[in-house]
Design a protein around this motif. Structure first.
Motif, PDB file in Angstrom:
ATOM      1  N   ALA A 107      44.050   4.722 -68.466  1.00 12.18           N
ATOM      2  CA  ALA A 107      43.755   4.271 -67.108  1.00 12.18           C
ATOM      3  C   ALA A 107      44.635   4.989 -66.087  1.00 12.18           C
ATOM      4  CB  ALA A 107      43.948   2.766 -67.007  1.00 12.18           C
ATOM      5  N   ALA A 108      45.907   5.159 -66.421  1.00 13.44           N
ATOM      6  CA  ALA A 108      46.814   5.870 -65.516  1.00 13.44           C
ATOM      7  C   ALA A 108      46.373   7.318 -65.343  1.00 13.44           C
ATOM      8  CB  ALA A 108      48.242   5.798 -66.048  1.00 13.44           C
ATOM      9  N   GLY A 109      45.934   7.936 -66.443  1.00 17.67           N
ATOM     10  CA  GLY A 109      45.459   9.315 -66.361  1.00 17.67           C
ATOM     11  C   GLY A 109      44.225   9.436 -65.483  1.00 17.67           C
ATOM     12  N   ARG A 110      43.294   8.489 -65.614  1.00  9.94           N
ATOM     13  CA  ARG A 110      42.081   8.524 -64.787  1.00  9.94           C
ATOM     14  C   ARG A 110      42.421   8.267 -63.327  1.00  9.94           C
ATOM     15  NH1 ARG A 110      40.123   5.598 -69.212  1.00  9.94           N
ATOM     16  NH2 ARG A 110      40.353   3.625 -68.076  1.00  9.94           N
ATOM     17  N   ALA A 111      43.323   7.332 -63.074  1.00  9.97           N
ATOM     18  CA  ALA A 111      43.720   7.041 -61.696  1.00  9.97           C
ATOM     19  C   ALA A 111      44.332   8.275 -61.034  1.00  9.97           C
ATOM     20  CB  ALA A 111      44.706   5.876 -61.668  1.00  9.97           C
ATOM     21  N   ALA A 112      45.144   9.002 -61.788  1.00  6.23           N
ATOM     22  CA  ALA A 112      45.749  10.230 -61.259  1.00  6.23           C
ATOM     23  C   ALA A 112      44.686  11.286 -60.984  1.00  6.23           C
ATOM     24  CB  ALA A 112      46.783  10.762 -62.244  1.00  6.23           C
ATOM     25  N   GLU A 113      43.705  11.372 -61.874  1.00  5.73           N
ATOM     26  CA  GLU A 113      42.642  12.371 -61.717  1.00  5.73           C
ATOM     27  C   GLU A 113      41.820  12.123 -60.456  1.00  5.73           C
ATOM     28  OE1 GLU A 113      38.651  13.954 -64.094  1.00  5.73           O
ATOM     29  OE2 GLU A 113      39.951  12.424 -65.001  1.00  5.73           O
ATOM     30  N   PHE A 114      41.555  10.859 -60.154  1.00  7.74           N
ATOM     31  CA  PHE A 114      40.688  10.518 -59.027  1.00  7.74           C
ATOM     32  C   PHE A 114      41.428  10.366 -57.711  1.00  7.74           C
ATOM     33  CE2 PHE A 114      38.005   8.440 -62.507  1.00  7.74           C
ATOM     34  CZ  PHE A 114      37.203   9.576 -62.637  1.00  7.74           C
ATOM     35  N   ALA A 115      42.757  10.332 -57.754  1.00  7.99           N
ATOM     36  CA  ALA A 115      43.537  10.124 -56.537  1.00  7.99           C
ATOM     37  C   ALA A 115      43.471  11.344 -55.620  1.00  7.99           C
ATOM     38  CB  ALA A 115      44.995   9.822 -56.891  1.00  7.99           C
ATOM     39  N   ASP A 116      43.487  11.095 -54.313  1.00  8.30           N
ATOM     40  CA  ASP A 116      43.572  12.167 -53.321  1.00  8.30           C
ATOM     41  C   ASP A 116      45.026  12.643 -53.284  1.00  8.30           C
ATOM     42  OD1 ASP A 116      43.841  13.731 -50.992  1.00  8.30           O
ATOM     43  OD2 ASP A 116      42.268  12.617 -49.947  1.00  8.30           O
ATOM     44  N   ARG A 117      45.257  13.879 -53.634  1.00  6.40           N
ATOM     45  CA  ARG A 117      46.634  14.361 -53.777  1.00  6.40           C
ATOM     46  C   ARG A 117      47.379  14.467 -52.459  1.00  6.40           C
ATOM     47  NH1 ARG A 117      43.828  17.148 -57.751  1.00  6.40           N
ATOM     48  NH2 ARG A 117      43.511  19.059 -56.565  1.00  6.40           N
ATOM     49  N   THR A 118      46.660  14.351 -51.328  1.00  2.24           N
ATOM     50  CA  THR A 118      47.331  14.388 -50.033  1.00  2.24           C
ATOM     51  C   THR A 118      47.705  12.996 -49.531  1.00  2.24           C
ATOM     52  OG1 THR A 118      45.268  14.305 -48.762  1.00  2.24           O
ATOM     53  CG2 THR A 118      46.072  16.483 -49.414  1.00  2.24           C
ATOM     54  N   ASP A 119      47.228  11.948 -50.206  1.00  4.31           N
ATOM     55  CA  ASP A 119      47.547  10.582 -49.782  1.00  4.31           C
ATOM     56  C   ASP A 119      49.035  10.316 -49.925  1.00  4.31           C
ATOM     57  OD1 ASP A 119      44.954   9.987 -49.153  1.00  4.31           O
ATOM     58  OD2 ASP A 119      44.564   8.758 -50.945  1.00  4.31           O
ATOM     59  N   LEU A 120      49.530   9.402 -49.102  1.00  7.44           N
ATOM     60  CA  LEU A 120      50.925   8.984 -49.175  1.00  7.44           C
ATOM     61  C   LEU A 120      51.007   7.655 -49.910  1.00  7.44           C
ATOM     62  CD1 LEU A 120      52.070   9.820 -45.533  1.00  7.44           C
ATOM     63  CD2 LEU A 120      52.618  11.087 -47.614  1.00  7.44           C
ATOM     64  N   VAL A 121      51.971   7.562 -50.829  1.00  4.85           N
ATOM     65  CA  VAL A 121      52.179   6.337 -51.596  1.00  4.85           C
ATOM     66  C   VAL A 121      53.649   5.946 -51.523  1.00  4.85           C
ATOM     67  CG1 VAL A 121      50.244   6.653 -53.164  1.00  4.85           C
ATOM     68  CG2 VAL A 121      52.461   7.689 -53.725  1.00  4.85           C
ATOM     69  N   SER A 122      53.893   4.680 -51.854  1.00  5.25           N
ATOM     70  CA  SER A 122      55.258   4.161 -51.783  1.00  5.25           C
ATOM     71  C   SER A 122      55.703   3.673 -53.157  1.00  5.25           C
ATOM     72  CB  SER A 122      55.325   3.000 -50.789  1.00  5.25           C
ATOM     73  OG  SER A 122      56.618   2.436 -50.760  1.00  5.25           O
ATOM     74  N   THR A 123      56.924   4.013 -53.528  1.00  8.66           N
ATOM     75  CA  THR A 123      57.518   3.530 -54.775  1.00  8.66           C
ATOM     76  C   THR A 123      59.037   3.627 -54.669  1.00  8.66           C
ATOM     77  OG1 THR A 123      57.567   3.819 -57.192  1.00  8.66           O
ATOM     78  CG2 THR A 123      57.421   5.818 -55.875  1.00  8.66           C
ATOM     79  N   ARG A 124      59.723   2.697 -55.264  1.00  5.08           N
ATOM     80  CA  ARG A 124      61.201   2.672 -55.285  1.00  5.08           C
ATOM     81  C   ARG A 124      61.789   2.740 -53.881  1.00  5.08           C
ATOM     82  NH1 ARG A 124      63.559   6.679 -59.776  1.00  5.08           N
ATOM     83  NH2 ARG A 124      63.326   8.144 -58.061  1.00  5.08           N
ATOM     84  N   GLY A 125      61.061   2.214 -52.893  1.00  2.10           N
ATOM     85  CA  GLY A 125      61.543   2.234 -51.526  1.00  2.10           C
ATOM     86  C   GLY A 125      61.406   3.570 -50.833  1.00  2.10           C
ATOM     87  N   GLU A 126      60.699   4.519 -51.442  1.00  2.00           N
ATOM     88  CA  GLU A 126      60.501   5.849 -50.879  1.00  2.00           C
ATOM     89  C   GLU A 126      59.003   6.103 -50.649  1.00  2.00           C
ATOM     90  OE1 GLU A 126      62.976   7.539 -49.972  1.00  2.00           O
ATOM     91  OE2 GLU A 126      64.670   7.112 -51.284  1.00  2.00           O
TER      92      GLU A 126
END
Length: 215
Positions: A107-126
């Motif tokens: 599931a993580a692999g598929r989510a990465a494949e379909f994600a827009d690589r220019t989108d901004l995401v947040s993790t670990r406060g960054e």
């Protein structure tokens, strides 16, 4: 993205190929058995899934290199590190742990494949782009692939050794000796094995900064 998929697929295959007996072997992570490391990979896969659906609206604060911080070597006092072996043992049958990693890892692999690589995401406060986040994980997958197979009688090296080495050198801010293979540079650079006398000589002043522990 290609390197993320390549390294993650290879790591999951390496887990799928483990025998039940292999799960009781030590891993390259000090104090963890192979089963503990595989349990940690399940949590890593969960982190990927969570991060990819956690959008951010501010400008990036880190990139693929600055995402990783150099920290002091672990002391064994981290509550999460202590939890992992208990959680891994609760699976009992190694087949259940394999199944869980395959399920959530796919599931993580598929989510990465379909994600827009220019989108901004947040993790670990960054905040960082999807592309930088996935690029950062190439180093994580490669190091843990080495950890997984550290004490197995036969194994195949991870496919992204050179990109992972370059990532570690960017984090360190200096190149590792060209005389060291990519695999040895990663193992010695992160303290997964001690440097030989010849490697210490090649490392020079950098030897005093090792290990490079990522957090």
């Amino acid at each position: 993205m290609a390197l993320f998929a390549l390294s993650w697929t290879a790591l999951r295959k390496a887990v799928a190929d483990l025998s039940d007996e292999d799960f009781a072997r030590p891993s390259g992570c000090r104090g963890w058995l192979v089963r503990d490391l595989v349990c940690h990979l399940v949590l890593d896969a969960q982190d990927v899934l969570i991060t990819l659906v956690t959008p951010a609206e501010t400008e990036p604060t880190v990139d693929a290199t600055s995402y990783w911080r150099l920290v002091d070597p672990p002391t064994g006092d981290d509550p999460l590190d202590a939890l992992i072996p208990r959680l891994a043992a609760a699976y009992g049958d190694p087949a259940l742990l394999k199944f869980h990693l395959d399920d959530i890892g796919s599931a993580a692999g598929r989510a990465a494949e379909f994600a827009d690589r220019t989108d901004l995401v947040s993790t670990r406060g960054e905040v960082l782009t999807v592309n930088d986040y996935l690029a950062a994980y190439v180093l994580e997958w490669t190091l843990h692939h080495l950890d997984l197979t550290a004490h197995l009688p036969s194994s195949v090296d991870p496919p992204a050794l050179m990109p992972a080495r370059l990532a570690l050198e960017r984090i360190a801010g200096v190149p590792l000796p060209a005389s060291m293979s990519d695999k040895d540079a990663l193992l010695v650079g992160t303290g997964r094995r001690a440097a030989t006398d010849q490697e210490k000589a090649a490392l020079g002043d950098l030897a005093a900064r090792l290990p490079l522990v990522l957090g």
